[in-house]
Design an enzyme around this catalytic site. Structure first.
Site, PDB file in Angstrom:
ATOM      1  CG  ASP B 543      46.756  35.296  30.382  1.00 47.42           C
ATOM      2  OD1 ASP B 543      46.601  34.800  31.509  1.00 47.42           O
ATOM      3  OD2 ASP B 543      45.960  36.099  29.868  1.00 47.42           O
ATOM      4  CD  GLU B 546      46.091  30.204  35.140  1.00 48.10           C
ATOM      5  OE1 GLU B 546      45.634  29.881  34.018  1.00 48.10           O
ATOM      6  OE2 GLU B 546      46.593  31.305  35.375  1.00 48.10           O
ATOM      7  CG  ASP B 620      41.776  38.008  34.032  1.00 54.38           C
ATOM      8  OD1 ASP B 620      42.839  38.602  33.766  1.00 54.38           O
ATOM      9  OD2 ASP B 620      41.362  37.042  33.372  1.00 54.38           O
TER      10      ASP B 620
END
Lengths: 514, 958
Positions: B543, B546, B620
């Protein structure tokens, strides 16, 4: 001849059989076969447990996994468990590579070991442990009930005594109340006469004194205010350090003091700038006048007023260290004027409090009445305590009585939990709630407690705790959980929760294994 | 005096609007200047003397008249219809990754150059032609002798900024990354809480500082500070200053598609599948943005950047007989904006790509069919790796399953309620203080036993491992990474130091996953020895890659940070997530090297090529009907961008779904490639039993239906691995000539033969499904199995809550299932199969079943089996198929070695679409029992028990 039989297939897992689907007629059941789907499907003996699902309700394949999609959640497969207690598992477990029957009969031969004996021993040991705990708990519980009964008997006696005491005391109270009322009336009469005389004197003196003192008071006020640049120090002194009575400080308006400070500060900033300076001086004088007026009317003596000024000087001196000496000097010089000013302000004031005019014997009567009332309250408390202690908390037969006032704690993971029966519960320093009521838990109306109104938990309201009461040889906290955020659950073991009725039935001992 | 000043301040209102923390085109110099130019850019023309072939490539110079010419290189691939066009500056090489594309690619040896005074034509061996016009410069690709179908620079928007040497012109740089100016003048370490400067205790995913009392920062900026342009060498946004020592280096070009009716792709955006225009009105005002970001509580129907970037687009022209679908892959990992436009009548769609830096490289794709296009793209960036079968089962996740007891309880409920699932997930709270590869010793004292318990029923566990490493010298991973110098660097006071940013663990550093040796080091962290408490049944979730940096500009790293090769973050930003995903997948492969097992890693960030490393999800989302609706649109977009293994969190991450939304979401998600239930830690529990009956049974039914269809899913995934085909396909993938099917984004095909249209509105009990022209379909999700013909919007298709999502089987197809309910995929291994034969109007059907060991890479060496089922002339037959064409070989698959021979049987065959029942059914002379259901016109063959991997024939006599 091709067999053309009406048998059913689960074409979609979620769909049950439909009578319309198969026609309304119920087929005859061949010998040894079975009827399923409410009789609309008949399965011959050769197709029972043949690893093909013929019945929409799955009834033809209890011995295989073929109908696992039709018999969801229902244990249909019988573990052979030879010589051991019977057990059933769901069809989805049959021949799925995982050992589910303790004898391994749900999987291919040799895939799983026989764990029935180990299971028995484990269950047996657990049962023995529970039984031992229950026996000890039940024994101890008897003593809890005995404690309750003894305490209750003692309490009942004390309450009865208190009841008769109250009846006796009430007679004395009635008598003394009349006496006190008579004395009061007499004192009021005397006070009114004295006040009338004093008012006459004030009417003569006051206007003259106030006129003479006005300018000087303003000047003194400004000086004081100038010194009180640190307005918090002034407040502090006035409110706390000067030793003035509460009734007085309560009358002094914070806003006045704050405004005084603001204006004083502005005046200082504007020094040499007329008319701003004068305007602020005037405003400050006004505020301080109010302040002094409040001090005076509140009954401060001239000495007290002077003391305030001195304390302010000291405090401000400390706050403004570099100017401290100079300001103290100015205040010291002012002291004389201030003293005479204060003196001039004292109007011969008549004391208007009724007590001052009370008869000597009134005090004794009042004291006697007060004493009687206290005795009555104490007796009433004895009765109330008794009711609370014995009627509300202790459970149907009082077994929980000895737990009152006790607290039990346990460290679980990183937290220490503390549970006080009929008191509070905590997780470290976090309040999980206070005892509120009995709760229905595990099928018993007295199976648990509810603690409510714990520490607020953002987005989830106040913390709450549900306590499940479990039988144990002694008091101990067990499993703690937080089923949803800030709603806690704990198992609490105590002899008080032991009951003879719910002992687990012992598993059947595997025969021929030992 | 101080107290008085405070009183005075209270009287002043200081509530300004908190402007979005994410940049728009107007906030970004290179976009503002090039995508929204004040005047048209200069026109480029070809230097005709320079046009020449060399080493199979066409090269020539283009110039706008003032600066030195640029060099255009045209590389026609041996894979017919794929042409790479690169524009570079002579003598200047820019940084680009050498491991994103599969290459090196063989070139078309038969390409022939011919010239005229006005242009040049490169005739390709495979039938296409590249045409170049000289003045103005354009380049197009189309069939030889036909109209151009892809035109580069047709709108004359090519631009190429050359940068400038920093020394002379650029201002001296202080702290390039430290320019976090706070408009309230709070000191370092302090931030504004709306009233005053408070000491910062940490940061959160919304990019705002948090204070010790739990309150958060209030960001207010004067208008001038939101976006400030200090010329070519510095720009400021939301208080963060980006210094650009090399000066502007942006590149851009337009690509148009004559005759096209719609564009698709450009994943990932929270927008509809058919791309909306961003110029000319009728759509968005902003271009689509590519800059992988952790967008907290993302908005829907916006062109804003999201977690992933795949700059690939497909243009579809339903009316065109051949080449209905063409594509362009714009391979640039720097921040990119893409404008979408169209000509009159929304015909001839066009794209305008503008990137901050990097190389200008386009892959033009001219396939025969859409499927051919997907295959050609897979040949460039790789096929979707075949997941281990368990990864196609149901995944149960939550932030967080708190401790071992919680895990046991959740697992126990699945067991008790007979609900299948394969993987239980642990989010960040399972670690010791967000130190990945560790366990909270209080909550998870015995993680290995916990995993073993799950594994006993065939279940796996996934733990989260994020790229931010807690800066704690007692943390082994951090200490080793620091000692070995593996972190991304920032320049502070003129020196390069390990970058420190804020994420879940607090102060963190970020490994440089762009470096191969760092990936190798990372991979070694996953060994059972290095990852204490892990077992062979533990897999991984990546997770925040980015990467998410709570206190960085736009919640990511400053662009001025540099990797270990000294290359600025601005150059590789959109690659970081993929490199991290890759390093983790390689870690699991390294761990399981001996068993040759396939990894399973889920990632949030991605780039073109991420399909080689595992799955992604759409991040999300929220428990809202509109988020359920957008899921299929986003997943279709991601799927046609080559990334098949994708899903959206079922239930919606933020908030609480009501039971109906939850049931509908599980039904829909069961028909998407990656199927996971997940929830935020403030959300209520939503495991399938959390809402009570009848909802539990409904969700179990939808999950069980997914499991029953796994043989079909796995076969479809094999097609993705062997032939580069998407698993979840838009209708136009198979019906590109049906104009009415073109824009459908709320229904999809699983593989070729299952058309899915979930109910995504509250209170409905039917859906309307568009059925393509020339097709027939059977409602196999209901008992009636109604047959429907195509070319119409089929109204009122049943969508019962007590059932599965509407899923129609194509007439002419055969779909394999394993119908028995089991607890996990592992438990289905020896179960028999069921075949549903849905006949077309000619009474024929075909289908296939791919089988292997479901967990190792053995299939790449030929250890697999493919059964091909055919129904024709009243006979159902099975034969071994072999998919190992040149395409599969190029994707690394050896021929079927015949070494894989499963013994499972076919226990049931259902035939749909027969006009009348047969009088007899036999197989090898043996009678097969059967039953005819006249209401559904379905024939069921009882227990033929033929080998699913065998060669056989079942004959129906009428």
């Amino acid at each position: 001849m091709a067999a053309r039989r009406r048998w059913l297939v689960a074409t979609a897992l979620v769909l049950g059989p439909s009578a319309a689907f198969w026609g309304k007629q119920k087929p005859p059941v061949p010998p040894g076969g079975l009827a399923c789907d409410g009789g609309y499907t008949a399965v011959p003996a050769t197709q029972i447990n043949d690893d093909y699902c013929d019945c929409g309700d799955g009834a033809d394949e209890p011995g295989t996994a073929a109908c696992s999609g039709a018999t969801i959640g229902v244990a249909t497969f019988e573990c052979a468990n030879v010589n051991y207690e019977a057990a059933k598992i769901m069809a989805s477990r049959v021949r799925d590579g995982a050992c589910d029957c303790c004898d391994g009969s749900d999987e291919e031969n040799g895939k799983c070991g026989n764990t029935c004996e180990a299971e028995y021993l484990e269950k047996h040991a657990e049962r023995l442990r529970l039984e031992a705990a229950r026996a000890a708990g039940l024994e101890k519980r008897k003593s809890y009930v005995a404690q309750y009964e003894a305490a209750k008997a003692e309490g009942d006696a004390a309450a009865a005594t208190a009841e008769s005491t109250i009846n006796f005391l009430q007679k004395g109270i009635d008598m003394n109340e009349k006496k006190v009322a008579d004395h009061e009336a007499e004192a009021v009469k005397r006070r009114d006469a004295a006040v009338a005389a004093g008012d006459a004197a004030y009417g003569l003196l006051a206007p003259a004194l106030e006129k003479a003192a006005g300018d000087e008071r303003s000047r003194a006020a400004l000086e004081l205010a100038a010194a009180a640049m640190e307005i918090e120090a002034l407040l502090d002194v006035v409110m706390n350090k000067a030793g003035l009575p509460d009734e007085l400080t309560n009358k002094i308006d914070d806003v006045d003091v704050l405004s005084l400070g603001v204006d004083a500060a502005e005046a200082l900033v504007n020094v040499g700038k007329e008319p701003e300076a004068a305007e602020h001086r005037l405003a400050a004088a006004g505020h301080l006048e109010k302040l002094f007026g409040a001090l005076h009317l509140g009954g401060a003596s001239p000495d007290a007023a002077t003391a305030v000024a001195l304390e302010v000087a000291k405090a401000c001196g400390a706050a403004l260290r570099k100017d401290g000496e100079a300001i103290s000097g100015r205040l010291a010089a002012l002291k004389g004027d201030q003293a005479s000013l204060a003196a001039a302000l004292i109007v011969p004031k008549v004391d208007d409090k009724v007590e001052t005019y009370a008869l000597p014997e009134a005090a004794a009567a009042k004291e006697a009445l007060q004493k009687l009332k206290e005795q009555k309250t104490a007796a009433q408390k004895t009765i109330d305590d008794h009711r609370v202690a014995f009627e509300e908390d202790s459970g149907p037969d009082g077994a929980y009585f000895p737990l009152k006032g006790q607290c039990y704690s346990k460290k679980i993971a990183q937290y220490t939990y503390e549970l006080c029966p009929f008191g509070k519960a905590k997780q470290d320093h976090t309040n999980l709630g206070a005892w509120k009521e009995w709760r229905h838990v595990d099928g018993r109306a007295d199976g648990g407690w509810h603690y409510a109104n714990g520490q607020y938990c953002a987005g989830h309201g106040a913390r709450e705790l549900t306590v499940a009461l479990k039988c144990g040889a002694e008091e101990a906290l067990g499993h703690v959980d937080e089923p949803s955020i800030c709603k806690y659950a704990v198992d609490f073991h105590t002899p008080a929760a032991c009951a003879p009725s719910d002992a687990p039935s012992p598993p059947e001992r595997p025969r021929g294994i030992f | 005096m101080r107290s008085l000043l405070r009183l005075a301040l209270l009287g002043v209102a200081c509530r300004a609007v908190d402007k979005s923390k994410f940049r728009t085109c107007q906030d970004t110099r290179f976009c503002r200047v090039h995508a929204r130019p004040a005047a048209p850019p200069p026109t480029y023309a070809v230097n005709d003397a320079s046009v020449a072939m060399a080493d199979g490539a066409l090269r020539f110079e283009v110039s706008e008249g003032t600066l030195a010419p640029l060099v255009v290189t045209v590389l026609p691939h041996a894979d017919a219809g794929v042409v790479n066009v690169r524009v570079t500056e002579a003598g200047v090489s820019r940084w680009e990754p050498d491991d994103v594309l599969l290459g090196p690619f063989a070139l078309d040896g038969d390409a022939k150059l011919s010239k005229t005074p006005a242009g040049a034509t490169l005739t390709l061996g495979g039938g296409g032609a590249v045409a170049v016009t000289y003045a103005p410069f354009t380049l197009s690709l189309g069939p030889a002798g036909g109209d151009p179908l892809i035109v580069v620079n047709g709108k004359d928007l090519l631009h190429y900024e050359r940068g400038r040497a920093a020394a002379a012109a650029a201002p001296s740089l202080g702290d390039p990354s430290g320019g976090d100016a706070d408009s309230h003048g709070c000191e370092d370490g302090f931030a504004w809480n709306g009233e005053r400067c408070l000491e910062i205790a940490g940061y959160w995913e919304d990019g705002l500082a948090r204070f010790a009392d739990g309150t958060k920062e209030v960001k207010t900026y004067k208008a001038a500070e939101v976006a400030k342009d200090d010329g070519d060498f510095s720009e400021t946004f939301s208080g963060h200053t980006d210094d650009v020592p090399n000066g502007p280096m942006s590149v851009g070009v337009d690509v148009s598609f004559p005759g096209s009716k719609a564009l698709f792709g450009l994943a990932e955006h929270a927008s509809q599948f058919a791309l909306k225009k961003t110029t000319g009105g009728g759509g968005y005002d902003e271009p689509f943005r590519f800059y992988n970001l952790d967008v907290f509580e993302y908005d829907l129907d916006v062109p804003m950047a999201l977690y992933g970037t795949i700059p690939l687009a497909w243009a579809v022209a339903p009316g065109r007989e051949k080449h209905s679908t063409v594509g362009v892959f714009y391979d640039n990992p720097t921040e990119t904006y893409v404008d979408v436009g169209a000509g009159p009548d929304d015909t001839t769609w066009d794209l305008h790509f503008v990137s901050e830096s990097g190389v200008l490289s386009l892959f033009l794709i001219l396939p025969e069919t859409p499927l051919d296009g997907f295959a050609k793209y897979a040949a460039l960036t790789g096929a979707q790796e075949l997941p281990p079968l368990f990864a196609l089962g149901y995944h149960q996740c939550r932030w967080n399953y708190k401790d071992e007891k919680d895990v046991a309880a959740v697992h126990g409920q699945f067991e008790a309620l007979d609900i299948p699932y394969d993987v239980l997930w642990l989010d960040i709270e399972h670690t010791d203080g967000k130190r990945y590869f560790t366990w909270d010793a209080n909550l998870f004292p015995d993680p290995a036993t916990m995993q073993d318990t799950l594994a006993a029923t065939g279940r796996k566990m996934v733990t989260i491992v994020d790229p931010h490493i807690k800066r704690d010298n007692n943390y082994d991973v951090h200490k080793k990474a620091t000692d070995a110098g593996l972190y991304v660097k920032e320049r502070k006071h003129g020196e390069l130091k390990d970058f420190e940013g804020w994420c879940w663990p607090g102060s963190s550093s970020y490994l440089d996953f762009t470096a191969a040796h760092v990936r190798q080091w990372w991979a070694e962290r996953f060994s059972l020895a290095n990852y204490g408490g892990s077992t062979a049944n533990l897999y991984t979730w990546n997770d925040m890659n980015e990467p998410s940096v709570f206190n960085g500009p736009e919640v990511t790293m400053a662009k001025t940070l540099v990797n270990l090769g000294g290359v600025e973050h601005r150059e590789w930003h959109n690659l970081y997530g993929m490199y991290f995903h890759r390093a983790t997948a390689e870690g699991l492969m390294l761990r399981d090297q001996k068993e040759n097992k396939r990894p399973f890693v889920l990632s949030r960030a991605f780039y073109a090529g991420s399909q080689r490393w595992g799955a992604i999800w759409t991040g999300d989302n929220a428990a809202r009907w509109d988020h359920l609706k957008v899921a299929s649109q986003m997943l279709l977009s991601i799927s046609v961008c080559g990334l098949s293994f994708a899903g959206a969190d079922a239930g919606g991450f933020f908030g609480d779904p009501d039971p109906e939304l939850m049931v509908r979401w599980i039904q829909a998600a069961a028909y998407t490639p990656f199927f996971r239930g997940h929830a935020h830690h403030d959300a209520k529990r939503r495991e399938p039993w959390s809402f009570g009956e009848p909802h539990t049974a409904r969700m179990r039914g939808a999950i069980a239906d997914r499991y029953a269809l796994l043989p079909y899913w796995y076969t479809t995934f094999a097609a993705a691995r062997f032939a580069g085909l998407p698993v979840m396909r838009p209708l136009w993938a198979h019906h590109a000539h049906d104009a009415d099917a073109l824009l459908v984004g709320d229904a999809w095909l699983v593989g070729e033969d299952l058309l899915v249209k979930p109910a995504t509105d509250a209170g409905v009990s039917t859906v309307d499904v568009y059925l393509p022209v020339g097709t027939t379909w059977f409602e196999t999700h209901t008992a009636a199995m109604t047959k429907r013909s195509g070319g119409v919007l089929a109204k009122g298709v049943p969508a019962p809550l007590d059932g599965t999502a509407p899923a129609l089987q194509r007439g002419g197809s055969i779909i394999p299932r394993q119908r028995r309910l089991r607890r996990s995929t592992a438990a289905m291994r020896s179960d028999p199969y069921e075949l549903t034969v849905a006949l077309d109007d000619a009474g024929e059907a075909s289908g296939s079943l791919y089988l292997d060991d479901f967990e190792t890479f053995g299939f790449t060496g030929g250890a697999f089996h493919k059964s091909v089922f055919t129904f024709a002339g009243g006979k159902l037959s099975a034969n071994a198929g072999n998919d190992c064409d040149a395409r599969a070989a190029a994707l690394g698959i050896a021929a079927d070695a015949g070494s894989f021979a499963p013994t499972n049987v076919v226990e049931r065959v259902v035939v749909l679409g027969l006009a009348a029942p047969p009088t007899a059914v036999s197989q090898s002379g043996k009678a097969v029992e059967f039953a005819w259901n006249s209401e559904a016109s379905s024939l069921v063959l009882r227990a033929p028990n033929v080998a699913v991997a065998g060669a056989w024939e079942i004959a129906l006599t009428f």
